[in-house]
Motif scaffolding. Structure first.
Motif, short mmCIF file in Angstrom:
data_model
loop_
_atom_site.label_atom_id
_atom_site.label_comp_id
_atom_site.label_asym_id
_atom_site.label_seq_id
_atom_site.Cartn_x
_atom_site.Cartn_y
_atom_site.Cartn_z
N ASN A 239 22.18 4.59 36.11
CA ASN A 239 22.36 3.15 35.89
C ASN A 239 21.09 2.35 36.13
OD1 ASN A 239 25.00 3.41 35.10
ND2 ASN A 239 25.78 3.28 37.18
N ARG A 240 20.34 2.73 37.13
CA ARG A 240 19.13 1.98 37.48
C ARG A 240 17.96 2.93 37.55
NH1 ARG A 240 19.36 -2.94 40.99
NH2 ARG A 240 21.42 -3.83 40.64
N SER A 279 10.80 9.90 42.61
CA SER A 279 12.14 9.98 42.03
C SER A 279 12.72 8.58 41.94
CB SER A 279 13.04 10.85 42.92
OG SER A 279 14.39 10.67 42.58
N THR A 280 13.45 8.33 40.86
CA THR A 280 14.08 7.01 40.77
C THR A 280 15.13 6.80 41.86
OG1 THR A 280 15.74 7.83 39.23
CG2 THR A 280 13.76 6.88 38.27
N ARG A 281 15.70 7.88 42.38
CA ARG A 281 16.69 7.73 43.44
C ARG A 281 16.07 7.14 44.71
NH1 ARG A 281 21.54 10.22 43.77
NH2 ARG A 281 21.69 9.04 45.69
N SER A 282 14.78 7.25 44.87
CA SER A 282 14.15 6.77 46.11
C SER A 282 13.77 5.30 46.06
CB SER A 282 12.89 7.60 46.40
OG SER A 282 13.24 8.95 46.61
N ALA A 284 15.91 3.00 43.91
CA ALA A 284 17.01 2.26 43.29
C ALA A 284 17.57 1.19 44.23
CB ALA A 284 18.11 3.22 42.88
N GLY A 285 17.76 0.02 43.69
CA GLY A 285 18.32 -1.08 44.47
C GLY A 285 17.26 -1.86 45.24
N TYR A 288 10.72 -1.81 45.58
CA TYR A 288 9.60 -0.91 45.84
C TYR A 288 9.29 -0.04 44.61
CZ TYR A 288 10.08 -2.57 50.53
OH TYR A 288 10.13 -3.41 51.62
N LEU A 311 16.10 -3.13 37.04
CA LEU A 311 16.76 -4.42 37.25
C LEU A 311 16.12 -5.20 38.39
CD1 LEU A 311 20.63 -4.03 36.98
CD2 LEU A 311 19.07 -5.14 35.40
N ALA A 338 16.07 -2.26 51.63
CA ALA A 338 15.71 -0.86 51.42
C ALA A 338 16.51 -0.30 50.24
CB ALA A 338 15.98 -0.05 52.69
N PRO A 339 15.98 0.68 49.55
CA PRO A 339 16.71 1.33 48.45
C PRO A 339 18.05 1.89 48.94
CG PRO A 339 14.41 2.03 48.46
CD PRO A 339 14.63 1.27 49.73
N LEU A 340 18.98 2.03 48.03
CA LEU A 340 20.28 2.60 48.37
C LEU A 340 20.28 4.09 48.06
CD1 LEU A 340 23.05 1.52 49.38
CD2 LEU A 340 23.82 1.70 47.03
N PHE A 341 20.49 4.88 49.11
CA PHE A 341 20.54 6.34 48.93
C PHE A 341 21.47 6.91 49.98
CE2 PHE A 341 19.30 10.64 49.97
CZ PHE A 341 19.15 11.23 48.74
#
Lengths: 342, 342, 342, 342
Positions: A239-240, A279-282, A284-285, A288, A311, A338-341
């Motif tokens: 999604n992001r 990684s985009t996972r690091s 997302a949200g 940074y 976004l 902070a990113p969401l993980f």
């Protein structure tokens, strides 16, 4: 002191992302939200994840009294945005998230967007909103144009390399992997969960994507000569996030040095140790950006990988960062989430 | 005034979530992070999404000097937690996220967890951390036991209905849909992306799940008589979120009134209009809870649906909320982050 | 001998699934494909995954010459289907996948679908297509009505229990988790990847879902008295699959015996060992059904879990199975494809 | 006539995929399945999606009587495979899916795999299993080595271009997007759903991936001079599929012609119309390959995109295709299953 904020086009994803960011911003308050087709609805009905917030209902733009507004975010569709912004009070600070004011040259605008610009004077006035590279101009701008999300990702990879003169300008290749929210809340078959999840494919291949106009403008200006890059985005089932894999010809260590030097004092840009792979996972949200550089086994070739949230840092977070500058706030205000993980 | 915080067991998901929350908390500062197997590593190497934060490296618990610590979050595995906590200074405030101090009765603990408790006195001292229902006790607690994430979701649906006496106590059925992060960062085949994505299935069916111990304890205490519920969780291909579908026998309007009355003044709990249907996507990444009530076509039957984020409101967010109470902070400090959507 | 097949409404997911099944069917050949809005297009352009097949182009229904057609699958939208089928040659065998011919009683049809049926005589003639329970009727049918996908899943769980008289008929509760392809290729915001992935929520709660009409008709007929069930579907972020969690009151061993006896000779229905828990991932892409039974800790309560693929066994696979019967083929012809995992 | 098949290493994904394919194969019958750690278990317990099949239980390899076996698929881990295969009867036809027999040169093997080969004679005897390019050799082979899944995808894009002499051999860049099943059923943190879903990142960047050994061997042999490519895979949140974006320098129309001419008579390879963009969703679950070519806006540059299913065409499907050749079957036997969509 509270700053009074209007968001035009609040019923799309970038509008909702602005609301999310303002929810924990120390000095901004939302006083108006517009949404043409959803005028009259509560924001919490359009976006249930925002229902706990005390927000004004969506209205039509013409219903908004801009006299007490300090800054307007304009998250409207391309082409609509220019029509709306030219009618706004001339002393209103505006951060536009559309593509309408990104290109300085009316001919380039028409080439990429297929019709003449209707607010050419403002097109010239607007400042390009890639914060880390236009900070001073943005601080003094009345109208700031948000960059394309792909254009941001690609420029974070390449600009310092052009500035430092460490790569071959005729052989820059950008292969992007893009989250689906970049396409907005539009009802298209290919954006359905059943069609998109579990697979990936390229789109706008071969130099057709409109963000190329931004690459051409910015890289050529920086290099002092025409620079054309190859750029192909790929839709990925996420999604992001944008992951930009930039392939360049140049000494990998020089490439790394150019990037780590350039971003050493940038709070939102993290350059990983040499060889690190973002990684985009690091991210997302968050606002940074992660940047990594790898050497190829073939000497003189390197890969730069940039990960950012399309976004947030690629759109609404960048817009907020620029609004902070324009309003004299701490540039990071409201943006340190902070990113969401996971 | 800054509060000095230690997180024991920071290399798991709930530990990382605590760090995420503290990153924007107005008064907390992390002074120690423990991780047995990853001692010596930087937190940003264990969790790259946290690399922009200035954090202490992971250490072993015995390396931590607790003399200057105001509060310790204990995010260790079940059974380990009790062994660690009984060795901590007796004047240290502790919020435990494990299952070790949730049950008051040592026999119940042994029944559900398969071995005797090794810190029975502390088990008695601990306060059950379902904030909205134990707020005063938590404010004065030294040791607060976080609830199970499923137990939280189920209790938000059912407790007000028992309090108000509006449902049949012998026919309460909880069907839960659970995000995978609830299983932690454990290496199990069924948690692999290739195995889990795109499918769903029940687990711990038929009254085997340990969170039943909490339901039994809390509902029976509230009702003043034994109450046994049916409860089956289902793993769903999502990372965060619990959707609890609670089927009860009682007048739907009375059910709705009991819930909306009970939660009217609770800032984190949103009761939707009657008939509204919560989604986990509307609360993910936040401490908010959405509650919906629907009438069935069969008179006298209702469905209550609760959505919360298992890692946040179901675990680390709840822990933070309780820590705020124990430290005299605003209960919502650091917890008003809006959900992430899309 | 080759059987000539027409598929009406081939541009939707159930139409494409029929083509997929026929691709390896030993005796069927597709001679006509209709798609109103996409008439003139090649099937491989509408569904690129089918581009390797040699298929007729999509046409409008009126362009089809039915004289050489042995059987037509009708995968049209509800309400449209009845209008089309009543105009087809009366000697043409038809397997309908819509809801139009599932209910025998015109009043029930009108109640659930909101308008009078326009082909009441055919409504009476049609045979209900739950193969394992109507095999003989289907073998002799001219018009076979495919069941709802949820209705199929729920009936596989409950019918043998009613037949065997082992459960309380007044307390049957069906909680379903549904893959998104059940909603078809329709352009709705809630079906977008950005909105649906990573979350879950209930819909049509409280007895509003139209498949309840089928449950009412079939269960009441079987029991010889009115039977009303509770049934709530939940959208899950998966493309294929229905997981039906059926909660019943009855002796779990008797429940298990009723199911394993009933399905002992059914090739497509696998009853797991007692306590086994089906997963939708284990049947996706196939015509197989997995059935599991668990006892609850409360005596006299059991959970029956059924997993099937909504597009295959719940729709197009069932249709194919019925077509095989109507054409005198081996019932399993073209349907023994193993599930796709991972 | 039935061919008796053994699968060594049947408890991994490629083993299960072979079973799936044989389930509808017209002439093969599975007579033995091995799985060292899971010996004694039923295949349906290891892979519930196969439980409807009548399969032999898993055994240890030494328990298998190979005297009646016509062909063995060897789906064991790298390094183990060579040790097992050298002990098999010398007249047994073997299709190996590991990396052990892909490289002809023992030095290259040692360079990429870090230790000497223990069956060098067999390494020389083995035929490289890229069916469309080694069909005659495979037909007569006793030992066929399956290719790497990435190596297959990349070669489908590039081999015809080298053969036709239409590209610059010193500037070939392969950016791959890879489904997670390529990593097998291994328990690694980065393969967990919670870590992988919703994001993407590169791995083995900069020329470290072992499949480069195959590219080097095959492209250099074809070109008659050393050819080194750039190749970086990216993990994408999908279970099946490889999307290879190959960037080449050459005339796009010549590139297109080379590919469409070369694959015109290949039943499993679909070259899309010029400009067409393949998606992994359109081939998942099948043995089909989609190939697309786009021109870049910069003259003399082209992108070739190849989509295939790593587990099927990239591994077990390829193995089956080769086994068909080795056994004198129709090459497509058991392999015409259409892709699964959605």
């Amino acid at each position: 002191m509270t700053q009074k904020i209007a968001i035009l086009g609040a019923s799309g994803y970038t509008g909702a992302e602005l609301v999310r960011l303002i929810a924990t911003h120390p000095s901004m308050e939302i006083v108006a939200l517009s949404g043409e087709r959803k005028a009259g609805m509560a924001m919490g009905d359009v976006f249930p994840h925002l229902r706990h917030l005390n927000l004004p209902a969506l209205v039509k733009i013409e219903e908004i009294d801009f006299s007490g507004v300090d800054l307007a975010f304009c998250a409207l569709p391309h082409a609509t945005s220019q029509e709306v912004i030219r009618e706004l009070p001339l002393d209103l600070k505006v951060v536009d998230l559309s593509a309408d004011f990104r290109l300085r040259d009316p001919a380039e605008y028409e080439k990429w967007y297929g019709k003449p610009h209707c607010a050419v004077e403002m097109q010239k006035e607007a400042v390009y909103g890639l914060t880390e590279f236009y900070r001073n101009e943005i601080r003094n701008a009345r109208l700031c144009a948000g960059t394309g999300c792909n254009a941001a990702a690609g420029q974070y990879a390449i600009r310092p390399l052009i500035e430092a003169g460490v790569i071959d300008l005729d052989d820059i290749l950008l292969d992007l992997k893009n989250g689906v929210s970049g396409a907005g809340r539009s009802l298209k078959e290919n954006l359905l969960h059943a069609e998109l999840s579990g697979g990936t494919y390229p789109y706008s291949a071969g130099g057709k994507h409109r963000h190329l106009g931004e690459f051409d403008q910015e890289f050529s200006k920086l290099a002092g000569r025409p620079v054309l890059v190859q750029f192909t985005p790929h839709l990925a089932p996420m999604n992001r996030g944008i992951l930009a894999s930039a392939y360049v010809k140049g000494d990998p260590q020089a490439v790394y040095k150019a990037l780590s030097d350039r971003y050493a004092s940038e709070a939102f840009i993290e350059v990983l140790p040499f060889g690190g792979l973002p990684s985009t996972r690091s991210i997302a949200g968050s606002n940074y950006v992660h940047v990594g550089v790898s050497a190829d086994r073939i000497p003189g070739r390197a890969m730069v990988v940039v990960a950012l949230d399309n976004l947030c840092k690629g759109s609404s977070g960048q817009a907020m960062q620029n609004a902070n500058l324009m309003l004299g706030n701490d540039e990071m205000a409201g943006l340190t989430l902070a990113p969401l993980f996971p």
